[in-house]
Design a protein around this motif. Structure first.
Motif, mmCIF file in Angstrom:
data_model
loop_
_atom_site.group_PDB
_atom_site.id
_atom_site.type_symbol
_atom_site.label_atom_id
_atom_site.label_comp_id
_atom_site.label_asym_id
_atom_site.label_seq_id
_atom_site.Cartn_x
_atom_site.Cartn_y
_atom_site.Cartn_z
ATOM 1 N N THR A 18 -8.583 10.186 -0.525
ATOM 2 C CA THR A 18 -8.970 8.817 -0.181
ATOM 3 C C THR A 18 -10.466 8.611 -0.354
ATOM 4 O O THR A 18 -10.900 7.627 -0.967
ATOM 5 N N TYR B 223 2.907 2.027 -2.030
ATOM 6 C CA TYR B 223 3.006 2.496 -3.413
ATOM 7 C C TYR B 223 2.001 3.610 -3.706
ATOM 8 O O TYR B 223 2.130 4.324 -4.701
ATOM 9 N N LEU B 224 0.981 3.740 -2.847
ATOM 10 C CA LEU B 224 -0.035 4.778 -3.026
ATOM 11 C C LEU B 224 0.307 6.065 -2.280
ATOM 12 O O LEU B 224 -0.440 7.041 -2.350
ATOM 13 N N TYR C 34 0.815 -1.212 0.000
ATOM 14 C CA TYR C 34 0.000 0.000 0.000
ATOM 15 C C TYR C 34 0.856 1.272 0.000
ATOM 16 O O TYR C 34 0.358 2.349 -0.333
ATOM 17 N N THR D 266 -4.176 2.897 -10.227
ATOM 18 C CA THR D 266 -4.427 1.608 -9.578
ATOM 19 C C THR D 266 -3.806 0.463 -10.376
ATOM 20 O O THR D 266 -3.371 -0.538 -9.796
ATOM 21 N N VAL E 64 0.005 0.435 -9.594
ATOM 22 C CA VAL E 64 0.313 -0.200 -8.310
ATOM 23 C C VAL E 64 0.418 -1.712 -8.469
ATOM 24 O O VAL E 64 1.347 -2.341 -7.946
ATOM 25 N N TRP F 47 0.313 9.605 -3.735
ATOM 26 C CA TRP F 47 -1.027 10.113 -4.010
ATOM 27 C C TRP F 47 -1.791 10.399 -2.717
ATOM 28 O O TRP F 47 -2.276 11.505 -2.493
ATOM 29 N N ASN G 280 3.221 7.706 -13.138
ATOM 30 C CA ASN G 280 2.605 7.808 -11.820
ATOM 31 C C ASN G 280 2.620 9.253 -11.331
ATOM 32 O O ASN G 280 1.622 9.754 -10.788
#
Length: 534
Positions: free
Chosen positions: A331, A125-126, A123, A230, A233, A129, A257
């Motif tokens: 989110t 990797y998010l 997670y 998404t 990721v 953002w 990204n």
């Protein structure tokens, strides 16, 4: 050496250098081999390898078997390996191990734990953002953020969103009518997924963010960027050499990204600025906060609880900074539209494939609404029992989130195996929902599974579309209300079918959200009023 001819001296130096390099390489290789042998025989690896799983290659593990598309990945990881190795198995991606679990009994010790709440490393990797939002963080920061945001999803506040759900449903009906009238005459199908995605985004902007999105060109880049980020990721998680932020940032995926993150941040920053302007927070935050608190329960400002709550908490930067607000808005913008859009799309697909169940849904909405154009109320939502069963069966077959990842922070025994601290565990929600030992005939759409008499003795962790335990989805009641209102309106107005009933099933792609690969294409026809149909 001083007396050697220049050329001979050069060759001797060159030979000495080559010898030094060979020695260096030999030493380095020996160190690597010894290190690898020690690692393979370490307690960590030995504990993981007691868990059954597919055989892998040295160093690579199971990477070659998983070097497939997202459709195949879903089939292999959630179905084939579960069937072959059982409800708990391990796999290796290079030096990284993941233990996969697909039974409610084995998931419960993790999901119910107050300690095992750390999200999986994947997670992170998010984070470019979503930053350190509630979804990604853990420990005290997560607990305090959860306490802060929970009141925004209180039942009394959620009831005030019904006017938004109803208003946007009217807009959706117009969109579906226009699409059905203008669709190609070859098969007459409409890509309902695209239309429902826009509808879900409009709802989350209007209900929770205080900003109704009207211009479609404004949201095109946002929707594309969410879809692509998404996918990135998932692609990164299957390429160990991109685990390093440095290597990822230098890659083409890393550059893409960054572009997606910039588009997403620009969009949400604009949402926040517009809401602050509406509340006059920039001029006098304290006064506007008092005004919000004094609004009647059913006033527009009062019902816009989520973003208002974040803005109030940011007064003087005591609790939430501007970056904190943007992280939480990002989110909820993502989770609040992408998951419900896919759920609504899979629902229409399921009832199109099952006309008998669709007919029962028509009977229910006709009985409750009686051809009336009145809005769907909270009481109506509670009375739509069969619609509730069909939504749950859709979420069983196509859970919006196919799996969740946790990091084991302390040695934990599950299913007779000791899982060491630091291990990543994948809870295969899709795999568990499609496990015939949990749900007989798992590939058959049977809404009656969720009638009280059939579900009373089912394991409480056998149905996990919103996860469970302390880290369950904070917005699940919001999502269910939205689904019921929107779908009840759609069922009042249209009937759905497949242009070719013999066509293969729509493929699902294993991304963060379980999406249809090429959309959901259905034949959409206006329903006749009940009096005429009878």
């Amino acid at each position: 050496m001083l007396f050697l001819p220049p050329m001979q001296s050069f060759y001797l130096q060159w030979i000495n250098q080559i010898g030094f390099n060979w020695t260096t390489w030999f030493v380095l290789t020996s160190i690597l081999i010894i290190g690898w042998v020690c690692w393979r025989n370490s307690r960590y690896v030995r504990l993981i390898n007691t868990v059954p799983g597919p055989e892998g290659l040295p160093i690579l593990g199971n990477l070659l078997e998983l070097n497939v598309g997202q459709v195949e990945f879903l089939r292999i990881v959630h179905r084939e390996w579960v069937e072959k190795h059982g409800p708990i198995y391990r796999g290796w991606g290079g030096s990284r191990a993941i233990v996969c679990i697909s039974s409610p009994e084995l998931m419960e010790p993790i999901l119910a734990s107050q300690k095992l709440i750390t999200k999986g490393k994947e997670y992170s990797y998010l984070s470019k953002w979503l930053g350190a939002c509630m979804f990604l963080t853990t420990g005290q920061r997560w607990r305090s953020r959860r306490r802060l945001l929970t009141p925004a999803f209180h039942f009394q506040i959620l009831e005030n969103f019904f006017d938004v759900f109803n208003d946007q449903s009217h807009q959706l009906i117009k969109e579906l009518e226009t699409a059905a009238d203008s669709c190609p005459k070859v098969d007459g199908s409409v890509n309902v997924y695209k239309i429902l995605t826009q509808c879900a985004l409009d709802i989350i902007c209007d209900s929770s963010m205080g900003r109704q999105v009207r211009k479609r060109e404004e949201t095109a880049g946002y929707l594309h960027s969410i879809n692509r980020i998404t996918q990135i990721v998932m692609e990164r998680s299957l390429r160990p050499w991109l685990d390093s932020d440095l290597m990822f940032n230098l890659s083409s995926l890393g550059r893409e990204n960054r572009q997606c993150v910039q588009i997403l941040h620009d969009f949400t920053n604009q949402v926040i600025r517009d809401r602050k302007k509406t509340l006059n927070v920039n001029n006098n935050q304290t006064d506007s906060g008092d005004q919000i608190k004094s609004q009647p329960e059913n006033s527009p400002k009062r019902r816009l609880a989520f973003l208002d709550l974040l803005i109030q908490a940011s007064e003087n930067g005591d609790k939430l900074s501007d970056d904190d607000i943007r992280e939480e808005v990002d989110t909820f913008m993502f989770a609040g539209h992408d998951t419900t859009a896919t759920a609504m799309s899979w629902f229409l697909y399921c009832i199109a494939r099952n006309p008998d169940e669709q007919k029962l849904l028509f009977d229910e909405v006709d009985e409750i609404f009686e051809d009336d154009e009145r809005p769907c109320t909270p009481q109506d939502a509670a009375n739509l029992k069969y619609l509730d069963c069909c939504i749950k069966e859709t979420l069983r077959m196509y859970p919006s989130i196919p799996g969740v990842m946790r990091t084991i922070t302390e040695d934990t025994e599950i299913g007779g195996y000791v899982l060491p601290a630091g291990l990543s565990v994948a809870l295969l929600i899709y795999g568990m929902h499609r496990n015939p030992k949990v749900y007989p005939e798992p590939d058959v759409f049977k809404p009656e599974r969720f009638l009280p008499e059939h579900s009373a003795n089912r394991h409480p962790y056998a149905f996990l579309p919103f996860s469970a335990g302390p880290r369950n989805c904070i917005g699940q009641k919001y999502a269910i209300f939205e689904l019921k209102v929107v779908l009840s309106w759609v069922l009042r107005k249209f009937e759905f079918s497949l242009s070719d009933p013999c066509c293969p099933a729509v493929s699902a792609s294993s991304e963060i959200v379980l999406k249809p690969v090429d959309g959901i294409h259905l034949t959409v026809k206006p329903r006749k009023p009940r009096s005429i149909a009878a």
